[in-house]
Design a protein around this motif. Structure first.
Motif, short mmCIF file in Angstrom:
data_model
loop_
_atom_site.label_atom_id
_atom_site.label_comp_id
_atom_site.label_asym_id
_atom_site.label_seq_id
_atom_site.Cartn_x
_atom_site.Cartn_y
_atom_site.Cartn_z
N THR A 1 37.34 36.20 42.10
CA THR A 1 38.87 35.70 41.62
C THR A 1 38.74 34.54 40.95
N ALA B 1 44.87 37.72 46.48
CA ALA B 1 43.78 37.74 45.64
C ALA B 1 42.63 36.78 45.86
N ARG C 1 33.44 41.38 43.60
CA ARG C 1 35.04 41.13 43.39
C ARG C 1 35.15 39.60 43.28
N ALA D 1 40.43 38.40 48.53
CA ALA D 1 39.58 39.67 47.97
C ALA D 1 38.32 38.89 47.17
N LEU E 1 44.11 44.13 45.33
CA LEU E 1 43.76 43.02 46.08
C LEU E 1 43.44 43.30 47.31
N THR F 1 39.47 39.13 38.68
CA THR F 1 40.89 39.01 38.71
C THR F 1 41.14 37.43 38.15
#
Length: 386
Positions: free
Chosen positions: A41, A29, A39, A32, A156, A95
């Motif tokens: 996280t 995670a 993207r 990514a 991921l 995420t």
């Protein structure tokens, strides 16, 4: 108007169950994470409030979290700022790790952020089933649950390779930007409603300024898109502060590809366009202008000015922010002959002098056309081997 300001449709929420709290899932995670590719996280601060979660999201976006007041109570709220920057990115997937620890208020603000931005929310839980607070928050929404035991698909997937950020030594160096020579000018710019032609001068060639360093500084040294957007506009147009304050959201097209500037008095600025014109926004500056336009639509304040907050003293002055980014205009020529003195130079950063439209004889004059020609014909800077 800016694109994606009318709440776009968001994909269903993905609940990822990781019962074993596998370290490989956490590393995947984090690997990514690539904000420039959409993207993001977030690893929330343990036992934090909803305001802290918003600051964690801003930090994941690469923005500083030192906001005026408590959690940004003086300026725009942290959740609004997070939405502004996310709206300026393409196809965002957020995420959130350890989502089973979030409280009710955090879930309420997080789902509101999802509704405003249309992002794909992935909530990672390290429990056998989502907790009651999470199930209650997701009940009226479309969502699906997946388990790490059945494969992750592309949830991921590794982030695309992003350009390396400038070194710390490069971030601390001053960059002289001739387009900022008139930023602090005292000229006034009355409101104008004409339809101007395209500006005769294109934006400054990217190789002239080490533009990658300038864009990195604007993106990482403020959480407020008004500051970053205003200074970015000054860099590629040469507009002073008074003219920047006349820009409305209607002067920026839907994709931030063109920006209209008005100067009905044809202010005398040697080398720069002294008339109303439509400028082409360079690619590196579009996210800053999009985020500034998004802020106007997400937090109405009674007017549609693009680079103001409506709150007195909520943001630093634009010249102070330029100095914070280590950007300065051409400085006065040193006295000649230089006085002989045995005093040692004072330590610290030199004082930056801004041209105010009065003491022009004290500043070095640089022909803008000659400088453009030199910058366009200069070879690109050499990059050091990794």
């Amino acid at each position: 108007m800016s694109r994606k300001v009318i709440y776009p449709a968001a994909p269903p929420v993905t609940v990822l169950l990781d019962l074993a709290d596998n370290a490989a899932i956490l590393r995947a995670a984090l690997a990514a994470h690539a904000p420039s590719a959409g993207r993001i996280t977030v690893h929330p601060t343990p036992a934090a409030s909803d305001t802290t979660l918003a600051l964690d999201i801003l930090a994941a976006l690469g923005k500083p979290t030192e906001l005026p007041g408590t959690g940004g109570s003086i300026g725009p709220p942290a959740w609004i700022l997070a939405a502004d920057w996310i709206l300026s990115l393409p196809d965002v997937r957020l995420t959130v790790l350890r989502a089973h620890l979030l409280d009710e208020a955090s879930w309420s603000h997080l789902l509101t952020l999802r509704m405003r931005t249309g992002m794909h929310l992935v909530a990672v839980c390290h429990t056998r089933r989502p907790p009651a607070v999470m199930r209650t928050a997701l009940r009226p929404l479309k969502h699906h649950t997946v388990s790490t035991d059945h494969g992750l698909g592309d949830l991921l997937a590794p982030a695309p390779t992003a350009p390396a950020p400038p070194s710390r030594a490069a971030e601390g160096r001053w960059i002289t930007v001739p387009a900022l020579a008139y930023l602090a000018s005292h000229h006034t710019f009355p409101r104008c409603s004409c339809t101007p032609p395209p500006a005769p001068h294109p934006y400054v060639p990217e190789r002239a300024y080490s533009i990658d360093q300038i864009a990195h500084r604007l993106a990482t040294r403020t959480a407020y898109p008004q500051l970053a957007g205003a200074l970015a506009t000054a860099v590629f147009t040469g507009a002073p502060i008074a003219q920047l304050h006349t820009i409305r959201t209607g002067h920026l097209d839907s994709d931030a590809a063109t920006l209209t500037l008005h100067d009905p008095r044809r202010t005398r600025r040697p080398g720069f366009t002294a008339d109303c014109g439509i400028y082409t926004v360079p690619t590196w500056a579009r996210p800053f202008l999009l985020a500034a336009a998004n802020l106007v639509h997400l937090s109405p304040r009674g007017d549609d000015r693009l680079f103001t907050t409506g709150t007195p003293r909520a943001l630093p002055y634009l010249t102070d922010f330029a100095e914070h980014c280590r950007l300065r205009p051409p400085q006065p020529a040193p006295p000649w002959p230089r006085p002989r003195t045995r005093r040692k130079k004072r330590a610290g950063a030199p004082e930056v002098q801004w041209y105010d439209g009065i003491s022009s004889s004290r500043f070095e004059y640089i022909s803008y056309e000659e400088w453009l020609h030199t910058a366009a014909s200069a070879p690109p800077p050499r990059r050091r081997a990794p």
